[in-house]
Design a protein around this motif. Sequence first.
Motif, short mmCIF file in Angstrom:
data_model
loop_
_atom_site.label_atom_id
_atom_site.label_comp_id
_atom_site.label_asym_id
_atom_site.label_seq_id
_atom_site.Cartn_x
_atom_site.Cartn_y
_atom_site.Cartn_z
N PRO A 462 8.52 -31.24 17.28
CA PRO A 462 7.85 -29.98 16.93
C PRO A 462 7.66 -29.83 15.42
O PRO A 462 8.49 -30.28 14.62
CB PRO A 462 8.79 -28.91 17.49
CG PRO A 462 10.11 -29.57 17.60
CD PRO A 462 9.84 -31.01 17.91
N VAL A 463 6.56 -29.18 15.05
CA VAL A 463 6.28 -28.91 13.64
C VAL A 463 6.55 -27.45 13.29
O VAL A 463 6.18 -26.98 12.21
CB VAL A 463 4.82 -29.27 13.28
CG1 VAL A 463 4.57 -30.75 13.51
CG2 VAL A 463 3.82 -28.41 14.05
N ILE A 464 7.18 -26.73 14.20
CA ILE A 464 7.50 -25.32 13.93
C ILE A 464 9.00 -25.11 14.00
O ILE A 464 9.71 -25.76 14.76
CB ILE A 464 6.78 -24.36 14.91
CG1 ILE A 464 7.16 -24.65 16.36
CG2 ILE A 464 5.28 -24.42 14.71
CD1 ILE A 464 6.57 -23.64 17.35
N ASP A 465 9.48 -24.18 13.19
CA ASP A 465 10.88 -23.79 13.13
C ASP A 465 11.06 -22.54 14.00
O ASP A 465 10.56 -21.46 13.66
CB ASP A 465 11.28 -23.50 11.69
CG ASP A 465 12.70 -23.01 11.54
OD1 ASP A 465 13.42 -22.91 12.57
OD2 ASP A 465 13.11 -22.68 10.41
N THR A 466 11.74 -22.67 15.12
CA THR A 466 11.87 -21.56 16.07
C THR A 466 13.06 -20.65 15.79
O THR A 466 13.34 -19.74 16.57
CB THR A 466 11.99 -22.11 17.51
OG1 THR A 466 13.18 -22.91 17.60
CG2 THR A 466 10.78 -22.94 17.89
N SER A 467 13.76 -20.87 14.68
CA SER A 467 14.99 -20.09 14.44
C SER A 467 14.71 -18.64 14.11
O SER A 467 15.52 -17.75 14.43
CB SER A 467 15.80 -20.73 13.30
OG SER A 467 15.06 -20.73 12.08
N HIS A 468 13.57 -18.34 13.48
CA HIS A 468 13.23 -16.97 13.12
C HIS A 468 11.74 -16.73 13.33
O HIS A 468 10.91 -17.60 13.01
CB HIS A 468 13.57 -16.66 11.65
CG HIS A 468 15.04 -16.68 11.36
ND1 HIS A 468 15.71 -17.83 11.01
CD2 HIS A 468 15.97 -15.69 11.39
CE1 HIS A 468 16.99 -17.56 10.82
NE2 HIS A 468 17.17 -16.27 11.04
N LEU A 469 11.43 -15.56 13.84
CA LEU A 469 10.03 -15.15 14.03
C LEU A 469 9.75 -13.95 13.13
O LEU A 469 10.63 -13.10 12.91
CB LEU A 469 9.79 -14.77 15.49
CG LEU A 469 8.41 -14.21 15.85
CD1 LEU A 469 7.33 -15.28 15.69
CD2 LEU A 469 8.39 -13.66 17.28
N TYR A 470 8.53 -13.87 12.62
CA TYR A 470 8.13 -12.76 11.75
C TYR A 470 6.84 -12.13 12.29
O TYR A 470 6.25 -12.61 13.26
CB TYR A 470 7.91 -13.26 10.32
CG TYR A 470 9.12 -13.97 9.76
CD1 TYR A 470 10.15 -13.26 9.16
CD2 TYR A 470 9.25 -15.37 9.86
CE1 TYR A 470 11.27 -13.90 8.66
CE2 TYR A 470 10.37 -16.02 9.36
CZ TYR A 470 11.37 -15.28 8.77
OH TYR A 470 12.49 -15.91 8.28
N TYR A 471 6.42 -11.05 11.64
CA TYR A 471 5.19 -10.37 12.04
C TYR A 471 4.43 -9.95 10.78
O TYR A 471 5.03 -9.49 9.80
CB TYR A 471 5.48 -9.13 12.89
CG TYR A 471 4.22 -8.35 13.22
CD1 TYR A 471 3.48 -8.66 14.35
CD2 TYR A 471 3.77 -7.34 12.39
CE1 TYR A 471 2.30 -7.98 14.63
CE2 TYR A 471 2.58 -6.65 12.66
CZ TYR A 471 1.86 -6.98 13.78
OH TYR A 471 0.70 -6.31 14.05
N ASP A 472 3.11 -10.06 10.83
CA ASP A 472 2.25 -9.58 9.76
C ASP A 472 1.01 -8.95 10.39
O ASP A 472 0.38 -9.55 11.25
CB ASP A 472 1.83 -10.76 8.85
CG ASP A 472 0.87 -10.32 7.75
OD1 ASP A 472 1.04 -9.21 7.23
OD2 ASP A 472 -0.05 -11.09 7.42
N GLY A 473 0.69 -7.72 9.99
CA GLY A 473 -0.49 -7.06 10.54
C GLY A 473 -1.04 -6.05 9.56
O GLY A 473 -0.31 -5.50 8.73
N ASN A 474 -2.33 -5.80 9.65
CA ASN A 474 -3.00 -4.87 8.74
C ASN A 474 -3.85 -3.89 9.52
O ASN A 474 -4.40 -4.21 10.57
CB ASN A 474 -3.86 -5.64 7.74
CG ASN A 474 -3.03 -6.54 6.85
OD1 ASN A 474 -2.29 -6.07 6.00
ND2 ASN A 474 -3.13 -7.85 7.06
N SER A 475 -3.97 -2.68 8.96
CA SER A 475 -4.77 -1.62 9.57
C SER A 475 -4.22 -1.33 10.97
O SER A 475 -3.05 -0.97 11.10
CB SER A 475 -6.25 -2.03 9.59
OG SER A 475 -7.06 -0.95 9.95
N GLN A 476 -5.04 -1.48 12.01
CA GLN A 476 -4.50 -1.29 13.36
C GLN A 476 -3.30 -2.21 13.60
O GLN A 476 -2.33 -1.83 14.26
CB GLN A 476 -5.58 -1.57 14.41
CG GLN A 476 -5.15 -1.35 15.84
CD GLN A 476 -4.88 0.10 16.14
OE1 GLN A 476 -5.54 0.98 15.60
NE2 GLN A 476 -3.90 0.37 16.96
#
Length: 536
Positions: A462-476
């Motif tokens: 895998p090329v992703i690190d599953t230890s931590h998840l984050y969130y980013d969102g704008n406006s709605q």
Amino acid sequence: MLQVRYAARKAHAATLMLTLLALIAALAPGTASAAARPSADCQPYSGRACLFPFPDNRFTRADRASATGRRVHLPSAAMPANTHAQRINPGPWNRNDGFSPGSTILLHIPGLDNQKALNRTGAVPLVNLARTYARRQPVLLIDEATGRRQLIWAELDANASSPANTDFEIHPAKALLEGHTYIVALRFLRKANGRTIGAPHWFALLRRGHRLPAALRPQRKRYARIFKVLARAGAARKTLYEAWDFTVASTRDLTGRLLAIRNSAFAGLGDHNLADSIPQGAAPAFHISSTSTLPPTSGINGTRTAIQGTYTVPCYLVVCGPDAAAGFSYSSHKLDATPTQIPGNNATAQFECIVPSSASPSNPARISLYGHGLLGSHTEVTMTNVQAMASEHNIVFCATDWWGLAQPDTLNDAAAITNLNKFPAVIDRLQQGVLNTLFLGRLLRNDHGFAASPAFESAGRPVIDTSHLYYDGNSQGGIEGGLATAVAPDFRRATLGVTGMDYGNVLVQRSTDFTPFGTLLYNAYTDQSLHPWLLD
């Protein structure tokens, strides 16, 4: 490919706007005429059905089964009707055991219906919230349990076209506490010429303690408690123009439906303890439909791979689909019932992820959800700024649609604005949309989800690190992202951009995005004095 997507979005936006304009033209009543008598200008205890002031515990009834001991009971006869004579059914709102912690407090005060009178009165302005605590502040909001004033600001409805339609609005500057009862007290109110505004007849009778007409007698005990709290808070009964109380809904009532579908859905994966932030059980089922390299973009190093597909989420709506218009399914008629899944009813949600070329088994990328804007879609994850952040910081971003306020919902949302009996289904879809987002997060976090797919691997790793998840969102994505963050089992860190609250009664009417929807709403419900109430 990226340019094609931008062109498609622009064409889609133009089509949506033309459709909305056609709806506006079809629904416009020609020459809009004001109601013969604005509904806000009413005496609460007269024979005429009346919605003001609002919120008010006279719109509740005792209910021992609820967490607050109250249950909302809006008067059917007073509910607004649109130009097609479709009166709003209060049933969905009457499920609640109190009012919103962000309710705007509304009433019409003859004489306090112009800016000069507001200035003379000296109500708390938005630009100086500290005046909430001034000794002779004329507008008070007091927690009945503590006797303490609550931070507020007050204004007149700036959209009203005449004094007769101008409502007085009191906004909590901080969310009110769930389950608490608050007292609204008004005093020292003045007209534009500086004269004191006399109390309305019904309140003058209560305030003086005189013999009451039959309609007011049931309020005697309630007002004895209100006046007692106000006396302790330094608001003398004889100075009052008007006062009343209202109860804020309980935490159980406000969160129960969303938490019920979240807990049920994740239990179906085998995760029965969402508080430990450890993804347990199976990953949601998913399918990769396409993988492609995004075109080079000036200023962004490396390449980005776009991965598209679908995944399965338990559906708690009567009907699921990206453009369905159905609300929650319930197996019980009890007012506190929570949604249930019709056996075999699942949602198929779309997703898109972007993977920067910097991601590798030796340098796995961090993982983050991305939330799109109002009536947008999951394809916004390929916007240039998101691609730049992915490449600069080695992050894999994945997005899905916010059901309820995504592109495919536009026509249904417009229809709901013109007939508010359809609006509860929009709210239910928003909650299903949050669940869809949480399941996409679990696909990123669970080692048996995306991390086990060849699309997210290099040389079998895998090329992703599953230890931590984050969130980013704008406006709605920032607004609804706050809701998702509050109930997310898989992430604790979020960036919420250009957000705001409260959505209905403060934010939307200050947004240019609301203009076509506001036109639909106001053409359908022509009594201007009720427009703030409808938004609240």
